[in-house]
Design a protein around this motif. Structure first.
Motif, mmCIF file in Angstrom:
data_model
loop_
_atom_site.group_PDB
_atom_site.id
_atom_site.type_symbol
_atom_site.label_atom_id
_atom_site.label_comp_id
_atom_site.label_asym_id
_atom_site.label_seq_id
_atom_site.Cartn_x
_atom_site.Cartn_y
_atom_site.Cartn_z
ATOM 1 N N ARG A 395 0.834 -1.214 0.000
ATOM 2 C CA ARG A 395 0.000 0.000 0.000
ATOM 3 C C ARG A 395 0.861 1.253 0.000
ATOM 4 N N GLU A 396 2.087 1.119 0.508
ATOM 5 C CA GLU A 396 3.027 2.247 0.540
ATOM 6 C C GLU A 396 3.878 2.321 -0.724
ATOM 7 N N HIS A 397 3.542 1.495 -1.716
ATOM 8 C CA HIS A 397 4.169 1.509 -3.047
ATOM 9 C C HIS A 397 5.574 0.924 -3.069
ATOM 10 N N GLU A 398 5.915 0.143 -2.080
ATOM 11 C CA GLU A 398 7.202 -0.542 -2.091
ATOM 12 C C GLU A 398 7.096 -1.822 -2.916
ATOM 13 N N ILE A 399 8.030 -2.019 -3.822
ATOM 14 C CA ILE A 399 8.066 -3.254 -4.603
ATOM 15 C C ILE A 399 8.695 -4.352 -3.742
ATOM 16 N N VAL A 400 7.943 -5.445 -3.529
ATOM 17 C CA VAL A 400 8.427 -6.515 -2.653
ATOM 18 C C VAL A 400 8.625 -7.826 -3.411
ATOM 19 N N TRP A 401 8.293 -7.846 -4.698
ATOM 20 C CA TRP A 401 8.542 -9.006 -5.547
ATOM 21 C C TRP A 401 8.482 -8.536 -6.987
ATOM 22 N N GLU A 402 9.395 -9.031 -7.813
ATOM 23 C CA GLU A 402 9.409 -8.617 -9.204
ATOM 24 C C GLU A 402 9.883 -9.767 -10.072
ATOM 25 N N TYR A 403 9.230 -9.934 -11.229
ATOM 26 C CA TYR A 403 9.562 -11.004 -12.169
ATOM 27 C C TYR A 403 9.564 -10.435 -13.575
ATOM 28 N N LEU A 404 10.600 -10.764 -14.336
ATOM 29 C CA LEU A 404 10.677 -10.401 -15.744
ATOM 30 C C LEU A 404 10.647 -11.675 -16.580
ATOM 31 N N CYS A 405 9.663 -11.771 -17.458
ATOM 32 C CA CYS A 405 9.476 -12.985 -18.245
ATOM 33 C C CYS A 405 10.643 -13.178 -19.213
ATOM 34 N N PRO A 406 11.285 -14.356 -19.200
ATOM 35 C CA PRO A 406 12.413 -14.594 -20.103
ATOM 36 C C PRO A 406 12.005 -15.150 -21.460
ATOM 37 N N TYR A 407 10.701 -15.458 -21.625
ATOM 38 C CA TYR A 407 10.261 -16.123 -22.854
ATOM 39 C C TYR A 407 9.888 -15.088 -23.913
ATOM 40 N N ARG A 408 10.314 -15.347 -25.144
ATOM 41 C CA ARG A 408 10.086 -14.423 -26.252
ATOM 42 C C ARG A 408 9.035 -14.963 -27.207
ATOM 43 N N THR A 409 8.376 -14.066 -27.910
ATOM 44 C CA THR A 409 7.354 -14.480 -28.855
ATOM 45 C C THR A 409 7.975 -15.143 -30.067
ATOM 46 N N ALA A 410 7.186 -16.005 -30.698
ATOM 47 C CA ALA A 410 7.677 -16.728 -31.862
ATOM 48 C C ALA A 410 7.768 -15.830 -33.086
ATOM 49 N N GLU A 411 6.964 -14.749 -33.116
ATOM 50 C CA GLU A 411 6.911 -13.919 -34.316
ATOM 51 C C GLU A 411 8.240 -13.247 -34.635
ATOM 52 N N ASN A 412 8.813 -12.560 -33.636
ATOM 53 C CA ASN A 412 10.052 -11.840 -33.929
ATOM 54 C C ASN A 412 11.160 -12.132 -32.928
ATOM 55 N N GLY A 413 10.881 -12.942 -31.933
ATOM 56 C CA GLY A 413 11.906 -13.319 -30.969
ATOM 57 C C GLY A 413 12.339 -12.214 -30.045
ATOM 58 N N LYS A 414 11.593 -11.118 -29.993
ATOM 59 C CA LYS A 414 12.012 -9.984 -29.184
ATOM 60 C C LYS A 414 11.009 -9.624 -28.086
ATOM 61 N N MET A 415 9.739 -9.789 -28.335
ATOM 62 C CA MET A 415 8.743 -9.371 -27.344
ATOM 63 C C MET A 415 8.506 -10.473 -26.323
ATOM 64 N N ASN A 416 8.435 -10.088 -25.047
ATOM 65 C CA ASN A 416 8.224 -11.049 -23.971
ATOM 66 C C ASN A 416 6.947 -10.743 -23.196
ATOM 67 N N PHE A 417 5.940 -10.207 -23.887
ATOM 68 C CA PHE A 417 4.783 -9.702 -23.144
ATOM 69 C C PHE A 417 3.987 -10.810 -22.450
ATOM 70 N N VAL A 418 3.341 -10.422 -21.353
ATOM 71 C CA VAL A 418 2.506 -11.310 -20.541
ATOM 72 C C VAL A 418 1.115 -10.688 -20.480
ATOM 73 N N TYR A 419 0.115 -11.427 -20.932
ATOM 74 C CA TYR A 419 -1.242 -10.874 -20.951
ATOM 75 C C TYR A 419 -1.751 -10.556 -19.548
ATOM 76 N N ARG A 420 -1.760 -11.563 -18.681
ATOM 77 C CA ARG A 420 -2.283 -11.347 -17.326
ATOM 78 C C ARG A 420 -1.772 -12.454 -16.423
ATOM 79 N N ALA A 421 -1.178 -12.101 -15.284
ATOM 80 C CA ALA A 421 -0.691 -13.087 -14.318
ATOM 81 C C ALA A 421 -1.594 -13.112 -13.099
ATOM 82 N N TYR A 422 -1.665 -14.287 -12.455
ATOM 83 C CA TYR A 422 -2.468 -14.443 -11.240
ATOM 84 C C TYR A 422 -1.628 -15.125 -10.160
#
Length: 482
Positions: A395-422
């Protein structure tokens, strides 16, 4: 905004004493669905389970899709909606929305599901104490597509949004069509004219040889309100059975009556229409608007990932010559606001992220996809989807966990977007032993160097002594070796 070509992926920081621990499930573009623990260990990947989104249910069940319609013939249509056990065995499947006969493809029934669905027992599709989605029965709300021709909206073919309620046996027992309610949405004459000319006409350039169609509304989230304090206080607009949705292309968040289908509450499309909406600020291209369920901090408030970017219909302007994509903003906001008075209760914006606004506000920015989940300890799990970043803030805006997706899209091999995580509790996957958690201290970016690169430490520093006024008064340069 500059973006590095080399950067760490996986979990980059974790503060166990402040985070709400559990498993996180996320879809991988063109590569199935992934389950990770708080340290980023990849527990399991379901290669042929397509998440639009993928949701983790109790007893290790998952609900998603087995595949996508050929994009040459349908934009973002999923063939079906399935429930699988932890080992991937199908326990339930639904595809009985429309019989599809695409050229060169096998004729088949399809769900045409996209962006969202909800199973009876839980209003929002993520963990809520005491509100478990049913895994052995119950109805399912499915957000889907339907091709329509509605001259009242545009003379062009439209891709309409429809909601089906489906029982466990696969029968459609209720449905709602978005195009039937356009007059209730409050569009200005200028907005209607722009929509008529160009109802977000997509296809062709996006997918070679695909038919062009007007994705005029582009609803990207749909959930039930569930029990809430506003209905308890007598406000019938917030009946627990009513459904909240948002239209990415129209900048509208709205609630429909389950009984009548009519829109009973909304914000947008014009955020200058009332003093309350003007204070709330323009919500643009938003995703995952939903009411925080009872039993979670903030219950009854609306939580939404306000993407920014480009969306809406209105008067032509320098950034939108034909009046489409008429609202523009190059940063994102996560908003929690009171649906009665529209007051912002909590937010995460570039300012709370510690950036200088507006100079580098775009450093918190996902112009498409993305989401926000309220966790039981009051933290918020944010999917900054376009750059594959999922992080948890207090609630105080402190980041307490962070993840960067390492998987790339098949189309161009550059985008690693994630639609929605739960995030879901460990107990929802009893097939696994609770993992051992280890704190991960954030790397000091100022001193971090790639192995083999020059180490930190300047060999020579030049100190300028005395004021310099143009070329008239040069100071003395003193060299110091370090």
């Amino acid at each position: 905004m500059g973006y590095p070509t080399i950067y760490p992926t996986g979990v980059t920081l974790y503060k166990p004493e402040k985070a709400w621990s559990g498993y996180t499930v996320l879809p991988l573009e063109n590569d199935g669905s992934l389950l990770i623990d708080m340290n980023g260990n990849e527990i399991r990947k379901w290669k042929n389970l397509h998440g639009f989104p993928v949701k983790l249910f109790p007893q290790g069940r998952l609900v998603a899709s087995s595949g996508m319609r050929n994009p040459k013939y349908g934009l973002q249509d999923q063939r079906d909606l399935i429930q699988v056990d932890f080992d991937g065995r199908i326990e339930w499947q639904w595809n009985q929305a429309e019989f599809i006969t695409d050229p060169g493809e096998e004729p088949q029934w399809m769900a045409r599901q996209h962006h969202d669905f909800q199973r009876e027992g839980n209003p929002v599709g993520y963990y809520v104490p005491g509100m478990e989605p049913r895994i052995d029965g119950g109805n399912t709300l499915v957000l889907a597509h339907k091709d329509e021709h509605v001259p009242f909206i545009s003379d062009k073919p439209l891709l309409d949004d429809v909601v089906y309620e489906v029982n466990w046996e696969g029968d459609i027992i209720w449905e709602w069509h978005c195009s039937e309610h356009v007059e209730e949405m409050g569009f200005s004459e200028e907005a209607r004219n722009a929509m008529c000319r160009n109802p977000n006409y997509r296809g062709g350039s996006l997918v070679e040889d695909s038919p062009a169609v007007g994705d005029w509304m582009h609803v990207n989230s749909m959930s039930v309100l569930g029990p809430n304090p506003w209905y308890d206080a007598g406000d019938g607009r917030f009946h627990p059975d009513n459904i909240i949705m948002d239209g990415r292309e129209t900048n509208i968040i709205f609630i429909i009556s389950k009984e009548t289908g009519k829109i009973v509450w909304k914000v947008g499309p014009d955020y200058n229409a009332t003093p309350e909406m003007k204070k709330l600020g323009w919500i643009i291209g938003q995703h995952h608007a939903h009411m925080i369920p009872r039993g979670l901090p903030g219950e009854g408030n609306i939580l939404v990932f306000d993407n920014g970017g480009w969306a809406g219909y209105g008067a032509p302007n320098p950034g939108a010559k034909d009046g489409t994509k008429s609202a523009l903003r190059d940063y994102s906001r996560v908003l929690e606001f009171n649906p009665v008075n529209l007051e912002i209760v909590w937010q995460y914006t570039p300012h709370e992220a510690g950036f200088v606004v507006p100079l580098d506000a775009c450093r918190f920015y996902s112009p498409f996809i993305s989401s926000a989940q309220r966790l039981p300890n009051g933290n918020t799990l944010i999917t900054e989807g376009s750059d594959g970043r999922v992080f948890e803030v207090t609630r105080e805006h402190e980041i307490v966990w962070e993840y960067l997706c390492p998987y790339r899209t098949a189309e161009n091999g550059k985008m690693n977007f994630v639609y929605r995580a739960y995030r879901a509790p460990y107990e929802w996957v009893p097939q696994l032993e609770k993992p051992v958690e280890t704190a991960i201290e954030p790397i000091d970016n100022a001193s971090f160097r790639v192995p083999g690169a020059a180490p930190l430490g300047v060999k020579e520093t030049i100190v300028i002594e005395g004021a310099i006024d143009g070329f008239a008064n040069a100071g003395t340069c003193v060299a110091a070796t370090e």
